[in-house]
Design an enzyme around this catalytic site. Structure first.
Site, mmCIF file in Angstrom:
data_model
loop_
_atom_site.group_PDB
_atom_site.id
_atom_site.type_symbol
_atom_site.label_atom_id
_atom_site.label_comp_id
_atom_site.label_asym_id
_atom_site.label_seq_id
_atom_site.Cartn_x
_atom_site.Cartn_y
_atom_site.Cartn_z
ATOM 1 N N TYR A 174 7.860 -8.682 -14.292
ATOM 2 C CA TYR A 174 8.085 -8.641 -13.142
ATOM 3 C C TYR A 174 9.567 -8.771 -12.984
ATOM 4 C CZ TYR A 174 8.590 -11.585 -8.804
ATOM 5 O OH TYR A 174 8.754 -11.929 -7.531
ATOM 6 N N GLY A 211 5.619 -6.985 -2.970
ATOM 7 C CA GLY A 211 5.534 -7.090 -4.525
ATOM 8 C C GLY A 211 4.347 -8.074 -4.945
ATOM 9 N N VAL A 226 2.646 1.030 -1.413
ATOM 10 C CA VAL A 226 3.957 1.590 -1.497
ATOM 11 C C VAL A 226 4.298 2.227 -2.846
ATOM 12 C CG1 VAL A 226 5.240 -0.209 -0.027
ATOM 13 C CG2 VAL A 226 4.813 -0.853 -2.540
ATOM 14 N N ILE A 265 6.208 -13.992 2.578
ATOM 15 C CA ILE A 265 7.782 -13.936 3.091
ATOM 16 C C ILE A 265 7.867 -12.481 4.107
ATOM 17 C CG2 ILE A 265 10.159 -13.141 2.266
ATOM 18 C CD1 ILE A 265 9.393 -14.622 -0.464
ATOM 19 N N LYS A 268 12.278 -6.431 -11.287
ATOM 20 C CA LYS A 268 13.320 -7.033 -10.042
ATOM 21 C C LYS A 268 14.673 -6.710 -10.534
ATOM 22 C CE LYS A 268 10.406 -8.926 -7.179
ATOM 23 N NZ LYS A 268 10.297 -8.286 -5.845
HETATM 24 P P1 NAP Z 1 2.335 -12.656 -0.956
HETATM 25 O O1 NAP Z 1 2.304 -13.728 -0.380
HETATM 26 O O2 NAP Z 1 1.640 -12.349 -2.299
HETATM 27 O O3 NAP Z 1 2.515 -11.278 -0.206
HETATM 28 C C1 NAP Z 1 2.531 -10.107 -0.678
HETATM 29 C C2 NAP Z 1 2.759 -9.093 0.244
HETATM 30 O O4 NAP Z 1 3.099 -7.691 -0.497
HETATM 31 C C3 NAP Z 1 1.629 -8.894 1.135
HETATM 32 O O5 NAP Z 1 1.984 -8.368 2.514
HETATM 33 C C4 NAP Z 1 0.955 -7.578 0.392
HETATM 34 O O6 NAP Z 1 0.137 -6.999 1.282
HETATM 35 C C5 NAP Z 1 1.954 -6.542 0.007
HETATM 36 N N1 NAP Z 1 1.757 -5.840 -1.213
HETATM 37 C C6 NAP Z 1 1.344 -6.126 -2.367
HETATM 38 N N2 NAP Z 1 1.241 -4.827 -3.053
HETATM 39 C C7 NAP Z 1 1.441 -3.813 -2.130
HETATM 40 C C8 NAP Z 1 1.374 -2.577 -2.315
HETATM 41 N N3 NAP Z 1 1.159 -2.020 -3.408
HETATM 42 N N4 NAP Z 1 1.618 -1.711 -1.151
HETATM 43 C C9 NAP Z 1 1.859 -2.326 0.071
HETATM 44 N N5 NAP Z 1 1.986 -3.653 0.231
HETATM 45 C C10 NAP Z 1 1.737 -4.367 -0.875
HETATM 46 O O7 NAP Z 1 4.000 -12.406 -1.611
HETATM 47 P P2 NAP Z 1 5.615 -13.473 -1.196
HETATM 48 O O8 NAP Z 1 5.569 -14.546 -2.122
HETATM 49 O O9 NAP Z 1 5.372 -13.217 0.388
HETATM 50 O O10 NAP Z 1 6.333 -12.389 -1.919
HETATM 51 C C11 NAP Z 1 6.985 -11.267 -1.049
HETATM 52 C C12 NAP Z 1 8.012 -10.756 -1.909
HETATM 53 O O11 NAP Z 1 9.126 -11.881 -2.224
HETATM 54 C C13 NAP Z 1 7.764 -10.190 -3.183
HETATM 55 O O12 NAP Z 1 8.483 -8.924 -3.260
HETATM 56 C C14 NAP Z 1 8.089 -10.955 -4.328
HETATM 57 O O13 NAP Z 1 8.374 -10.594 -5.465
HETATM 58 C C15 NAP Z 1 9.248 -11.882 -3.616
HETATM 59 N N6 NAP Z 1 9.415 -12.903 -4.141
HETATM 60 C C16 NAP Z 1 8.727 -14.157 -3.873
HETATM 61 C C17 NAP Z 1 8.911 -15.275 -4.322
HETATM 62 C C18 NAP Z 1 8.168 -16.590 -3.985
HETATM 63 O O14 NAP Z 1 8.184 -17.790 -4.658
HETATM 64 N N7 NAP Z 1 7.030 -16.484 -3.252
HETATM 65 C C19 NAP Z 1 9.991 -15.497 -5.295
HETATM 66 C C20 NAP Z 1 10.973 -14.529 -5.446
HETATM 67 C C21 NAP Z 1 10.546 -13.122 -4.891
HETATM 68 P P3 NAP Z 1 -1.631 -6.906 1.166
HETATM 69 O O15 NAP Z 1 -1.813 -8.605 1.510
HETATM 70 O O16 NAP Z 1 -2.196 -6.201 2.341
HETATM 71 O O17 NAP Z 1 -1.991 -6.612 -0.130
#
Ligand code: NAP
Length: 234
Positions: free
Chosen positions: A141, A78, A50, A14, A145
């Site tokens: 989680y 996240g 972060v 995202i 949130k």
């Molecule tokens: P993702 O594909 O797993 O990507 C997570 C991102 O967060 C990556 O860029 C990762 O960077 C970064 N990250 C993780 N831990 C970190 C840290 N300690 N410091 C800095 N960067 C960090 O997840 P996503 O699905 O895109 O989710 C993005 C956000 O949307 C999250 O907050 C998640 O909770 C929220 N969300 C997602 C969904 C869903 O269905 N996918 C639903 C609701 C909410 P690296 O790759 O460099 O580790």
């Protein structure tokens, strides 16, 4: 006019779509993530955890020195560390709270003085529908949130008079590496979604783009679900 936009967790999923959205609008995008990877076109990309207050503060300071006051922060980084509550380790609990909730707070705090001086700004937190729905295996989680909503609403009241808005975007199921790790089939997931499909990263990026826009200047303290109707009414 080009805005200075900081996106955390911009290396993939995202966050990468959000960064690409702002780049396409002509904005100057600074990408923060653990790996330091970023979509093409970012003005700066830094490897930052972060969950580390000092690292976030140093990264934002560098971004401001290079690109001036921050107009938009999208605190998106996240993680999940799922497990049933009775078997959840302290580490699983803390890791998720640190990255999702501490990280959101550290990121927002780091941009605030710049936005307050400019008397304008947009802070967008990436929440989730999970605290409104309740998800077995995600007590950590959902709690993180949910905490983000309290953080956003309190902050929204603190800075509203300075022209800064603070909102939470709450995605449902979005097709990324995070949901791929859930161990649930796409059919099982889509069966619960009124629109009958998972969200795309572009679906979420478009709403973030609007919330960060000039047109959304009267929108603050809100939780906006982008979930195909999954959590409606909750
Ligand atoms: P993702 O594909 O797993 O990507 C997570 C991102 O967060 C990556 O860029 C990762 O960077 C970064 N990250 C993780 N831990 C970190 C840290 N300690 N410091 C800095 N960067 C960090 O997840 P996503 O699905 O895109 O989710 C993005 C956000 O949307 C999250 O907050 C998640 O909770 C929220 N969300 C997602 C969904 C869903 O269905 N996918 C639903 C609701 C909410 P690296 O790759 O460099 O580790």
């Amino acid at each position: 006019m080009s805005r200075h936009v900081i996106v955390t967790g911009a290396s993939r999923g995202i966050g990468a779509a959000i960064a690409a959205h702002f780049i396409a609008e002509g904005d100057t995008v600074v990408a923060l993530s653990r790996s330091g990877e970023a979509p093409e076109g970012c003005a700066l990309s830094l490897a930052v955890d972060v969950a580390s207050s000092s690292s976030v503060a140093a990264a934002v300071k560098s971004a401001i020195e290079l690109h001036g006051p921050v107009d938009v922060l999208v605190a998106n980084a996240g993680i999940t560390r799922d497990g049933l509550a009775m078997r959840m380790s302290d580490e699983q609990w803390r890791d998720v709270m640190s990255t999702n909730l501490d990280g959101a707070f550290f990121s927002a705090r780091a941009v605030l003085s710049s936005m307050i001086r400019a008397r304008s700004g947009r802070i967008v937190f990436m929440g989730s529908v999970s605290p409104f729905y309740g998800v077995p295996g995600q007590a950590n989680y959902a709690a993180a949130k949910a905490g983000m909503v309290g953080l956003a609403r309190s902050l929204a009241r603190e800075v509203a008079s300075r022209g800064i808005t603070v909102n939470v975007i709450a995605p449902g199921f979005v097709d990324t590496e995070m949901t791929a790790a859930l161990g649930t089939t796409t059919e099982e997931i889509t069966a619960s979604i009124p629109m009958g499909r998972m969200g795309t990263t572009a679906d979420v990026a478009a709403i973030v783009g609007f919330v960060a826009s000039e047109a959304a200047g009267y929108l603050t303290g809100q939780v906006i679900a982008v979930d195909g109707g999954l959590a409606m009414g909750l």
